[in-house]
Design an enzyme around this catalytic site. Structure first.
Site, PDB file in Angstrom:
ATOM      1  N   LYS A 175       0.707  -1.194   0.082  1.00 46.73           N
ATOM      2  CA  LYS A 175       0.124  -0.258   0.010  1.00 46.73           C
ATOM      3  C   LYS A 175       0.877   1.118   0.008  1.00 46.73           C
ATOM      4  O   LYS A 175       1.548   1.581   1.032  1.00 46.73           O
ATOM      5  CB  LYS A 175      -0.979  -0.012   1.192  1.00 46.73           C
ATOM      6  CG  LYS A 175      -1.815   1.350   1.341  1.00 46.73           C
ATOM      7  CD  LYS A 175      -2.706   1.050   2.591  1.00 46.73           C
ATOM      8  CE  LYS A 175      -2.940   2.718   2.922  1.00 46.73           C
ATOM      9  NZ  LYS A 175      -3.524   2.960   4.215  1.00 46.73           N
ATOM     10  N   ALA A 222      -9.293   5.360   4.829  1.00 43.67           N
ATOM     11  CA  ALA A 222      -9.148   6.452   5.587  1.00 43.67           C
ATOM     12  C   ALA A 222     -10.252   7.318   6.057  1.00 43.67           C
ATOM     13  O   ALA A 222     -10.992   7.693   5.034  1.00 43.67           O
ATOM     14  CB  ALA A 222      -7.788   7.507   4.996  1.00 43.67           C
ATOM     15  N   GLY A 223     -10.615   7.615   7.157  1.00 48.80           N
ATOM     16  CA  GLY A 223     -11.702   8.576   7.608  1.00 48.80           C
ATOM     17  C   GLY A 223     -12.944   7.841   7.677  1.00 48.80           C
ATOM     18  O   GLY A 223     -13.811   8.376   8.379  1.00 48.80           O
ATOM     19  N   ASN A 241      -9.049   1.217  10.079  1.00 45.15           N
ATOM     20  CA  ASN A 241      -8.165   0.908  11.246  1.00 45.15           C
ATOM     21  C   ASN A 241      -8.722   1.852  12.481  1.00 45.15           C
ATOM     22  O   ASN A 241      -9.308   1.252  13.303  1.00 45.15           O
ATOM     23  CB  ASN A 241      -6.726   1.242  10.736  1.00 45.15           C
ATOM     24  CG  ASN A 241      -5.699   0.982  11.827  1.00 45.15           C
ATOM     25  OD1 ASN A 241      -4.609   0.750  11.682  1.00 45.15           O
ATOM     26  ND2 ASN A 241      -6.335   0.650  13.133  1.00 45.15           N
ATOM     27  N   THR A 242      -8.775   3.241  12.282  1.00 45.19           N
ATOM     28  CA  THR A 242      -8.845   3.832  13.580  1.00 45.19           C
ATOM     29  C   THR A 242     -10.326   3.626  14.140  1.00 45.19           C
ATOM     30  O   THR A 242     -10.430   3.483  15.215  1.00 45.19           O
ATOM     31  CB  THR A 242      -8.595   5.338  13.323  1.00 45.19           C
ATOM     32  OG1 THR A 242      -7.218   5.413  12.805  1.00 45.19           O
ATOM     33  CG2 THR A 242      -8.962   6.146  14.372  1.00 45.19           C
TER      34      THR A 242
END
Lengths: 65, 261
Positions: free
Chosen positions: B101, B188-189, B210-211
């Site tokens: 990635k 992301a996000g 992930n987060t």
């Protein structure tokens, strides 16, 4: 003197990579070693001699996104 | 009408076939939870980063990842294409396969990807035989350049990394879904399962998160919630969403009643 992961180190002039990994307590199967920005294949760990002035990086995987 | 079965809807990426459309990040949480998170997410791809090694007294993440899961190293920390290539080659030397990635950022406040450097890195890595998965700011021209550079998919951001703010770039991701002939993986996000579901309804091929999971109260349970949301969104996309009226209403009950006839 060499640089090992960014720190000055006087212990491994003329040492093999295998010896350095063992002394530093790294698991050789879980790290990749780069010397002066060249990747050293694992089968060269027993023969490659670290020399004065080398920049040695020992890297492994961590969590990441 | 056939029931949705992921086995009949393979996700093909770089010549590999996956059943799961959920790519799980492994950052920011305890390695002891990774196994449960991967299993509850049903994830077959997990991202990793490369860093200066800890000694063996400390835990190694590879010991916590279930066998058979495809490792996807990222190039985080790279600020140029050359640095990304260096990281990718180091990761490959660790024996994790050819997936990478590409993540190149020069901005440390918003952590936005540098599309231009990402395109350069993609071209260099594709020539070296990597399956290149570039993380990018959703821009059509850049996405086309990434296709030409040999990318295996396109990974547009939904909102800034780690923000959990959801599909802030929705309109632009839709353009990529409509115009780019590669899997679009929203990365992301994404902060909630509903947002992952919405991206899949739009036609995204997969979701990377992930987060949203790492900062949830119960990590494996949230991974499971995401799994189900992604399946629901995929199924909705394949079904074809119902139409939206420009104005007015359309009764869903028969109007030939009896009360006022």
């Amino acid at each position: 003197m060499i640089y090992l992961n960014g720190e000055k180190n006087n212990n491994y002039n003329n040492s093999t990579i295998s010896n350095m990994l063992k002394e530093e307590n790294y698991e050789s199967l879980k790290v990749v070693v780069e010397i002066n920005e060249e990747i050293i294949p694992r089968d060269g760990f027993d023969t490659y001699l670290i020399k004065d002035g080398d920049t040695v990086e020992v890297l492994s995987f961590v969590g990441g996104g | 009408m056939q029931k949705y079965d992921a086995a009949n809807d393979p996700f093909i990426l770089g010549g590999h076939t996956f059943k799961s459309r959920f790519i799980l990040g492994s950052g920011k949480y305890d390695v002891n939870l990774i196994n449960a998170a991967v299993e509850d997410a049903g994830a077959e791809i997990i991202t990793l980063a490369l860093r200066r090694a800890n000694t063996k007294d400390e835990e190694n993440i590879l010991d916590f990842i279930p066998k058979g899961v495809t490792l996807l190293p990222n190039t985080s920390g790279a600020r140029t294409a050359e640095e990304a290539v260096r990281i990718a080659k180091l990761a490959r030397a660790l024996g994790c396969g050819d997936f990478v990635k590409v993540e190149i950022m020069r901005d440390s406040k918003y952590l936005l990807p540098d599309n231009q450097e990402t395109i350069r890195a993609t071209e260099m890595l594709a020539k070296e035989g990597f399956v290149v998965m570039p993380y990018m700011y959703p821009d059509l021209y850049s996405a086309r350049d990434l296709v030409n550079a040999g990318a295996a998919c396109i990974m547009p951001l939904a909102s800034p990394i780690g923000s959990n703010k959801g599909l802030a770039t929705k309109e632009f991701i839709q353009i990529l879904v409509d115009e780019i002939d590669l899997p679009i993986i929203v990365d992301a996000g994404i902060g909630r399962p509903s947002q992952a579901c919405e991206a899949m309804e739009m036609g995204a091929a997969a979701i990377m998160a992930n987060t949203a999971i790492a900062t949830a109260g119960n990590i494996p349970a949230m991974a499971y919630a995401f799994k189900n949301a992604i399946i629901a969104g995929r199924q909705a996309y394949l079904s074809g969403l119902g139409r939206v009226l420009a104005r007015g209403a359309s009764a869903s009950d028969p109007l030939t009643g009896f009360l006022h006839d």
